[in-house]
Design a protein around this motif. Sequence first.
Motif, PDB file in Angstrom:
ATOM      1  N   TYR A 101       0.744  -1.078   0.004  1.00 34.85           N
ATOM      2  CA  TYR A 101       0.148  -0.033  -0.081  1.00 34.85           C
ATOM      3  C   TYR A 101       0.958   1.192  -0.037  1.00 34.85           C
ATOM      4  CZ  TYR A 101      -4.255  -2.772   0.907  1.00 34.85           C
ATOM      5  OH  TYR A 101      -5.210  -3.630   1.026  1.00 34.85           O
ATOM      6  N   LEU A 104       2.373   1.568  -3.573  1.00 33.82           N
ATOM      7  CA  LEU A 104       1.173   2.206  -4.292  1.00 33.82           C
ATOM      8  C   LEU A 104       0.819   3.686  -4.194  1.00 33.82           C
ATOM      9  CD1 LEU A 104      -1.908  -0.400  -4.014  1.00 33.82           C
ATOM     10  CD2 LEU A 104      -0.388   0.192  -6.212  1.00 33.82           C
ATOM     11  N   THR A 108       1.930   6.350  -7.110  1.00 33.35           N
ATOM     12  CA  THR A 108       1.172   7.241  -7.566  1.00 33.35           C
ATOM     13  C   THR A 108       1.759   8.865  -7.438  1.00 33.35           C
ATOM     14  OG1 THR A 108      -0.698   5.991  -6.587  1.00 33.35           O
ATOM     15  CG2 THR A 108      -1.098   8.511  -7.236  1.00 33.35           C
ATOM     16  N   LEU A 137       4.282   0.776  -9.461  1.00 31.38           N
ATOM     17  CA  LEU A 137       2.693   0.376  -9.474  1.00 31.38           C
ATOM     18  C   LEU A 137       2.254  -1.214  -9.696  1.00 31.38           C
ATOM     19  CD1 LEU A 137       0.897   3.807 -10.431  1.00 31.38           C
ATOM     20  CD2 LEU A 137       0.979   2.743  -8.226  1.00 31.38           C
ATOM     21  N   CYS A 140       3.452  -3.508  -7.088  1.00 31.43           N
ATOM     22  CA  CYS A 140       2.629  -3.484  -5.821  1.00 31.43           C
ATOM     23  C   CYS A 140       1.253  -4.110  -6.007  1.00 31.43           C
ATOM     24  CB  CYS A 140       2.432  -2.005  -5.270  1.00 31.43           C
ATOM     25  SG  CYS A 140       3.949  -1.338  -4.697  1.00 31.43           S
ATOM     26  N   LEU A 141       0.598  -3.710  -7.220  1.00 33.40           N
ATOM     27  CA  LEU A 141      -0.750  -4.400  -7.403  1.00 33.40           C
ATOM     28  C   LEU A 141      -0.550  -6.026  -7.689  1.00 33.40           C
ATOM     29  CD1 LEU A 141      -1.941  -1.712 -10.296  1.00 33.40           C
ATOM     30  CD2 LEU A 141      -2.847  -2.231  -7.770  1.00 33.40           C
TER      31      LEU A 141
END
Length: 224
Positions: A101, A104, A108, A137, A140-141
Amino acid sequence: MHKILLVIHVIAATVALVSGMFAILARKGRGVHTGAGLTYYASMYGTALSAVIMSVMKWNPFLLSIGIFALYLVYSGRKAIWYKRLKAPYTPALKDKLAAYIGLATGTVMLGYPLYQYSTHSGPAFSVLQVFGFILLLYCLRDLQLLADPRNFTPHNNKVWLPRHIGAMGGAYISTVTALLVVNVHFSPGWVVWLAPTAVGSVLISRSIARIRPRRAHTPATTE
């Protein structure tokens, strides 16, 4: 204090580059690979943490983001091996997902910060920072996706973690090589120096992962 941190950062980065190369070239498994890998893991933490602290002391959002980027990949790569070696079923908790998290959020910011600079007429709309942000990103996803699947935490059925380990540790090594080249190589256009290690390293990582997958595909499925 900043000078001391800079010395620590340079020493740790040098150790990471050398030990990381030993880990890459050594036969995989216990022995040289494991010893070099643990040295690489520790020295990368020293490299990234010192970069984060220095970027806060002398505010540099670019260096801060790259430091967190490297920290996350090293953390993710180390955790992947831990998950792979599970001897009993495991249920991920919030602590297992917290780093993803944070990653992420960082990714961003890395994507959006150049756009903010562009809106204030202080920078271009596109930056290599966005490339690294996009990669972070994706990592992490994907990690959150893997953590959500209970099948990945069943002993002898956790086949996703070795490729994950290779990808994350390799990505962290790419970030270290990139930093070394950016500081010492002056080439125009500058984005070539920033992105060339990623382009070359991504191909090598993909080839390494492809070599292990055919062998794993023929592993007999275990029955419960």
